[in-house]
Design a protein around this motif. Sequence first.
Motif, PDB file in Angstrom:
ATOM      1  N   ASP A  45      -3.256  -0.752  -0.473  1.00 19.15           N
ATOM      2  CA  ASP A  45      -2.634  -0.569  -1.792  1.00 19.15           C
ATOM      3  C   ASP A  45      -1.474   0.420  -1.731  1.00 19.15           C
ATOM      4  O   ASP A  45      -0.441   0.230  -2.381  1.00 19.15           O
ATOM      5  CB  ASP A  45      -3.676  -0.080  -2.800  1.00 19.15           C
ATOM      6  N   ARG A  46      -1.616   1.477  -0.948  1.00 13.37           N
ATOM      7  CA  ARG A  46      -0.553   2.479  -0.861  1.00 13.37           C
ATOM      8  C   ARG A  46       0.603   2.019   0.021  1.00 13.37           C
ATOM      9  O   ARG A  46       1.747   2.412  -0.211  1.00 13.37           O
ATOM     10  CB  ARG A  46      -1.119   3.799  -0.320  1.00 13.37           C
ATOM     11  N   PHE A  47       0.289   1.186   1.022  1.00 16.50           N
ATOM     12  CA  PHE A  47       1.348   0.739   1.927  1.00 16.50           C
ATOM     13  C   PHE A  47       2.079  -0.490   1.376  1.00 16.50           C
ATOM     14  O   PHE A  47       3.310  -0.579   1.482  1.00 16.50           O
ATOM     15  CB  PHE A  47       0.764   0.410   3.304  1.00 16.50           C
ATOM     16  N   ALA A  48       1.357  -1.435   0.797  1.00 19.61           N
ATOM     17  CA  ALA A  48       1.965  -2.691   0.334  1.00 19.61           C
ATOM     18  C   ALA A  48       1.503  -3.013  -1.075  1.00 19.61           C
ATOM     19  O   ALA A  48       0.758  -3.972  -1.292  1.00 19.61           O
ATOM     20  CB  ALA A  48       1.608  -3.825   1.295  1.00 19.61           C
ATOM     21  N   PRO A  49       1.921  -2.223  -2.077  1.00 19.03           N
ATOM     22  CA  PRO A  49       1.462  -2.475  -3.453  1.00 19.03           C
ATOM     23  C   PRO A  49       1.903  -3.833  -3.990  1.00 19.03           C
ATOM     24  O   PRO A  49       1.163  -4.468  -4.726  1.00 19.03           O
ATOM     25  CB  PRO A  49       2.069  -1.314  -4.243  1.00 19.03           C
ATOM     26  N   ASP A  50       3.111  -4.279  -3.611  1.00 21.73           N
ATOM     27  CA  ASP A  50       3.561  -5.590  -4.082  1.00 21.73           C
ATOM     28  C   ASP A  50       2.698  -6.695  -3.482  1.00 21.73           C
ATOM     29  O   ASP A  50       2.286  -7.632  -4.180  1.00 21.73           O
ATOM     30  CB  ASP A  50       5.031  -5.810  -3.713  1.00 21.73           C
ATOM     31  N   GLY A  51       2.424  -6.600  -2.174  1.00 24.93           N
ATOM     32  CA  GLY A  51       1.596  -7.608  -1.526  1.00 24.93           C
ATOM     33  C   GLY A  51       0.171  -7.618  -2.039  1.00 24.93           C
ATOM     34  O   GLY A  51      -0.465  -8.670  -2.094  1.00 24.93           O
ATOM     35  N   GLN A  52      -0.347  -6.462  -2.426  1.00 22.56           N
ATOM     36  CA  GLN A  52      -1.721  -6.363  -2.927  1.00 22.56           C
ATOM     37  C   GLN A  52      -1.803  -6.493  -4.442  1.00 22.56           C
ATOM     38  O   GLN A  52      -2.888  -6.396  -5.014  1.00 22.56           O
ATOM     39  CB  GLN A  52      -2.333  -5.026  -2.496  1.00 22.56           C
ATOM     40  N   ARG A  53      -0.633  -6.675  -5.091  1.00 29.06           N
ATOM     41  CA  ARG A  53      -0.582  -6.892  -6.540  1.00 29.06           C
ATOM     42  C   ARG A  53      -1.185  -5.710  -7.302  1.00 29.06           C
ATOM     43  O   ARG A  53      -2.012  -5.876  -8.204  1.00 29.06           O
ATOM     44  CB  ARG A  53      -1.298  -8.191  -6.927  1.00 29.06           C
ATOM     45  N   VAL A  54      -0.794  -4.498  -6.911  1.00 27.62           N
ATOM     46  CA  VAL A  54      -1.269  -3.303  -7.599  1.00 27.62           C
ATOM     47  C   VAL A  54      -0.050  -2.460  -7.989  1.00 27.62           C
ATOM     48  O   VAL A  54       1.066  -2.660  -7.519  1.00 27.62           O
ATOM     49  CB  VAL A  54      -2.218  -2.463  -6.713  1.00 27.62           C
ATOM     50  N   THR A  55      -0.286  -1.476  -8.873  1.00 27.71           N
ATOM     51  CA  THR A  55       0.776  -0.563  -9.294  1.00 27.71           C
ATOM     52  C   THR A  55       1.108   0.397  -8.158  1.00 27.71           C
ATOM     53  O   THR A  55       0.222   0.873  -7.441  1.00 27.71           O
ATOM     54  CB  THR A  55       0.331   0.223 -10.536  1.00 27.71           C
ATOM     55  N   ARG A  56       2.391   0.674  -7.971  1.00 26.17           N
ATOM     56  CA  ARG A  56       2.815   1.573  -6.902  1.00 26.17           C
ATOM     57  C   ARG A  56       2.233   2.972  -7.104  1.00 26.17           C
ATOM     58  O   ARG A  56       2.110   3.456  -8.230  1.00 26.17           O
ATOM     59  CB  ARG A  56       4.340   1.652  -6.849  1.00 26.17           C
ATOM     60  N   SER A  57       1.888   3.609  -5.991  1.00 19.21           N
ATOM     61  CA  SER A  57       1.354   4.969  -6.027  1.00 19.21           C
ATOM     62  C   SER A  57       2.478   5.962  -6.306  1.00 19.21           C
ATOM     63  O   SER A  57       3.668   5.630  -6.245  1.00 19.21           O
ATOM     64  CB  SER A  57       0.698   5.313  -4.689  1.00 19.21           C
ATOM     65  N   ARG A  58       2.080   7.188  -6.609  1.00 21.47           N
ATOM     66  CA  ARG A  58       3.079   8.252  -6.696  1.00 21.47           C
ATOM     67  C   ARG A  58       3.755   8.407  -5.344  1.00 21.47           C
ATOM     68  O   ARG A  58       3.156   8.160  -4.310  1.00 21.47           O
ATOM     69  CB  ARG A  58       2.421   9.560  -7.113  1.00 21.47           C
ATOM     70  N   ARG A  59       5.004   8.831  -5.362  1.00 20.65           N
ATOM     71  CA  ARG A  59       5.769   8.916  -4.123  1.00 20.65           C
ATOM     72  C   ARG A  59       5.065   9.768  -3.072  1.00 20.65           C
ATOM     73  O   ARG A  59       5.082   9.457  -1.879  1.00 20.65           O
ATOM     74  CB  ARG A  59       7.167   9.481  -4.421  1.00 20.65           C
ATOM     75  N   ILE A  60       4.417  10.821  -3.502  1.00 20.43           N
ATOM     76  CA  ILE A  60       3.760  11.714  -2.542  1.00 20.43           C
ATOM     77  C   ILE A  60       2.558  11.047  -1.881  1.00 20.43           C
ATOM     78  O   ILE A  60       2.110  11.446  -0.813  1.00 20.43           O
ATOM     79  CB  ILE A  60       3.343  13.032  -3.247  1.00 20.43           C
ATOM     80  N   GLU A  61       2.012   9.988  -2.513  1.00 19.10           N
ATOM     81  CA  GLU A  61       0.838   9.300  -1.975  1.00 19.10           C
ATOM     82  C   GLU A  61       1.203   8.041  -1.208  1.00 19.10           C
ATOM     83  O   GLU A  61       0.332   7.400  -0.613  1.00 19.10           O
ATOM     84  CB  GLU A  61      -0.120   8.934  -3.114  1.00 19.10           C
ATOM     85  N   GLU A  62       2.469   7.659  -1.206  1.00 15.50           N
ATOM     86  CA  GLU A  62       2.869   6.411  -0.560  1.00 15.50           C
ATOM     87  C   GLU A  62       2.692   6.491   0.952  1.00 15.50           C
ATOM     88  O   GLU A  62       2.873   7.550   1.568  1.00 15.50           O
ATOM     89  CB  GLU A  62       4.330   6.086  -0.883  1.00 15.50           C
ATOM     90  N   ILE A  63       2.345   5.368   1.546  1.00  8.46           N
ATOM     91  CA  ILE A  63       2.283   5.229   3.003  1.00  8.46           C
ATOM     92  C   ILE A  63       3.482   4.390   3.426  1.00  8.46           C
ATOM     93  O   ILE A  63       3.661   3.263   2.947  1.00  8.46           O
ATOM     94  CB  ILE A  63       0.968   4.554   3.441  1.00  8.46           C
ATOM     95  N   THR A  64       4.291   4.923   4.312  1.00  4.41           N
ATOM     96  CA  THR A  64       5.504   4.217   4.741  1.00  4.41           C
ATOM     97  C   THR A  64       5.453   3.778   6.193  1.00  4.41           C
ATOM     98  O   THR A  64       6.307   3.005   6.623  1.00  4.41           O
ATOM     99  CB  THR A  64       6.743   5.111   4.534  1.00  4.41           C
ATOM    100  N   MET A  65       4.504   4.278   6.967  1.00  8.35           N
ATOM    101  CA  MET A  65       4.289   3.797   8.338  1.00  8.35           C
ATOM    102  C   MET A  65       2.796   3.585   8.543  1.00  8.35           C
ATOM    103  O   MET A  65       2.002   4.507   8.358  1.00  8.35           O
ATOM    104  CB  MET A  65       4.838   4.754   9.387  1.00  8.35           C
ATOM    105  N   LEU A  66       2.436   2.368   8.917  1.00  9.04           N
ATOM    106  CA  LEU A  66       1.034   2.027   9.135  1.00  9.04           C
ATOM    107  C   LEU A  66       0.855   1.585  10.579  1.00  9.04           C
ATOM    108  O   LEU A  66       1.493   0.633  11.036  1.00  9.04           O
ATOM    109  CB  LEU A  66       0.609   0.901   8.184  1.00  9.04           C
ATOM    110  N   VAL A  67       0.004   2.298  11.319  1.00  5.61           N
ATOM    111  CA  VAL A  67      -0.333   1.952  12.702  1.00  5.61           C
ATOM    112  C   VAL A  67      -1.713   1.299  12.666  1.00  5.61           C
ATOM    113  O   VAL A  67      -2.694   1.928  12.254  1.00  5.61           O
ATOM    114  CB  VAL A  67      -0.337   3.198  13.604  1.00  5.61           C
TER     115      VAL A  67
END
Length: 818
Positions: A435-457
């Motif tokens: 949800d934090r990495f791909a909110p559009d793909g998971q059809r959820v509301t975007r997280s706050r910027r501080i909670e966003e995940i921008t790199m997923l290993v």
Amino acid sequence: MESRLVLVTPEEARAAIAAHLLPTDVDARLGDIILAEHQVAAARRVASMLTNYGGALLADDVGLGKTFVALAVARAYERVLVIAPAGLMAMWRGAIGRAQMEADMMSYEALSRGPPVTRSTGQLLQQPSRRRVAQPIARPVGQPAMPPAIVILDEAHHARSVTARRYPRIAALTGSAHTLLLTATPVPNRLDELRSLVALFLGARASTMSDAELAPLIVRRTAATVPGAILPAVAEPRWIEVADDSACLGALQRLPPAVPPADGGDGGALLLLGLVRQWSSSRAALTAALKRRLATSLAIGDSLAAGHMPTAAELRAWHVADESMQLAFPELVATPLSACANATVLASSIREHRDAIERLLATLAHTPCPDADRADALRRLRSVHRGERIVCFSEYSATVDAYWRHLRALPGVARLSAGGGEVASGRMARADVLDRFAPDGQRVTRSRRIEEITMLVTTDLLAEGVDLRDATVVVHLDLPWSPSRMEQRVGRARRLGSAARVITVYAMRPPAPAESVLSLERRLRHKIEIASSAVGRSASVLPPLAGATRAHAHEEHASPERGFVMPSLSRSERRSSVVDRIARWRGCRELGDGRGDPTDASAIERGVPAINDGLPSQQVPATMVEAPVAGWLAVATINQQDALIASVGDRVGSDPSLLAQACSYAEGDSVPCGIRGHAAIQAAACDALRHAAACGAAAMIDPVGSALSDDLRLPPKRGAAASVLARVHRTLSLAAAHDRPRMAALAESARRVVSGRLTAGMEHRLHDLMRTIPDDHTWLAAVAALDPGPPHATPGYQLRAIIAFGPGLPCRAPATPS
């Protein structure tokens, strides 16, 4: 019976062709989902193939929405079973709920663990997990469910191995059901894997089918060939350079061969190849593999000291976790040594191999670890793609953990593996990470910027079925054995609805000179070419050859190659492009709106009725258009199957390239129709019917043939069918005179069983009956009980619609059928 050629407009003729070839109508509304035009077209064609063949393979490009196409087709069936990887169960439950449908669900993993079916009946022995939008139907625990009417196999390449435990169980479930296979990568390594999938609904005959014969069973479109389907482009993959670690590779190659289990044969080459792949992934993955190998050697040594030699299955009784090992009693779990080689020689080999691994582990512990440099490369990559979301894939959880240890302090970085997710602040559920990495793909509301995940290993746990459309950069941390896995990884980001215009792809170069890496790349490219020839490929998945950028590469690889060049369209893709083109003709006027001209058709009626054979009378829409080459495009019913056939110049048949050319000419401008034009249409109709008659007489269209027949010749039935027919003949010859009428009726039913659609599950069932029922009379009655009844098909051939074309349509003498 008589049929009349009726002169119509070109638009009406094209609509008539489309209506005959694609008769199944599909509602674009699926619950709260509105299917795109290309999804409706795919559902229409898949439904027709299921009716004709009993199965179909939907191999559309990753991201085109195969899940909803499958559900659109499945809603016409009473009992639906979905088989999918365990990691995709939640996605399927959500999709089934949105479609407002009912379906049973099972995972490949569950099928591998235990037998959910009885092969003699194909019935479920346990209730699958169920997702229903209505009140669930209660069923007592352990009571067999009804066999499914359709089975959907998502990521069907998981069922490609006939030697896997799950394959016969899947075959039993699909025995009497229609089978829909979903996978964008049906040929991970060899064409035989595609044949194994098709065998689930065509049985043993699939084992000898060529890629041309398999093509009519496959729906394959790419984003480039689907109008209106906008997917991001995939940039040419690029290597990420890493530090040389060839000294470690040399040490691996010098390891003495391992002692295999009692039933393991000589696994030395495969063991070395596995270690090399882990070395190319990360030092952590290699170290973990060496420790597992050391634990296995210790287990074999302890068992050997107790006078036993374990098999591969018995070795699994030893539980290895991290650096600890829980030993079973070798006297209880291992094979007696009397069946093995000399104990002294074996013990010496085990000690030699174990000592070499211990020395290598000690050396690795005191040499610089390259994993930190690789993690630094990802830091630099993140700076280059600032503000973008990056997903990094690896085959090995140890590699993911190694990168995570070096990157965890960075904001916006997370790891995800089978054990769950983790961010800098601690553990996190898989769903929350997505949800934090791909909110559009998971059809959820975007997280706050501080909670966003921008790199997923992550491991390849996320390489299938998950919508990561928010990502714009994909990194291969290692090269998997199958290039299809690389395509699946890229496909997570390359989705319908993505806001990105381009997906950037990187791959970590294996840490050795180009000469050591080229063989692996060549092997992967060879597999790519095999897959491309059978079903096509959507985009480049490998960076340029190592020799293209390494100065010390072989001269033959010093050319400025720019990655894998897409081959010409595969046969399946050409067929799909023809179907999509014809599907667009459906919007034209249908015959009967007053625009046809039957009264002016007397000149083209003569000579046609005599060669329409065995089918009811009807009007045959006919027209003529301008084209640079003379020919025709027609639909003919051959043995109750509508087939598209064409003639261009001196070529006639149903080859996809010929049909594509004829379809292009059939879209030409209308020309005035006079007597010469009438004669040209009549000659074309006679030619088309003569070809249809030849197809029917030569059995070129199988009783389970499909629209766009492509002159499909299914191989003769073999295996179970031949055994059944031989035993039927023997049983009849030994029957008493007074019992022969009854036995003859049973024999006729048994022959119908093996002459009809024999799936792999039905073949397994017939083998079971052959093996478990010794009495011939009882056996024949059991086989006859599987008889679906006499066929309804009526042999014959008839023209349904035709478009003649040519430069000025020169008059030819009407052809006389032979």
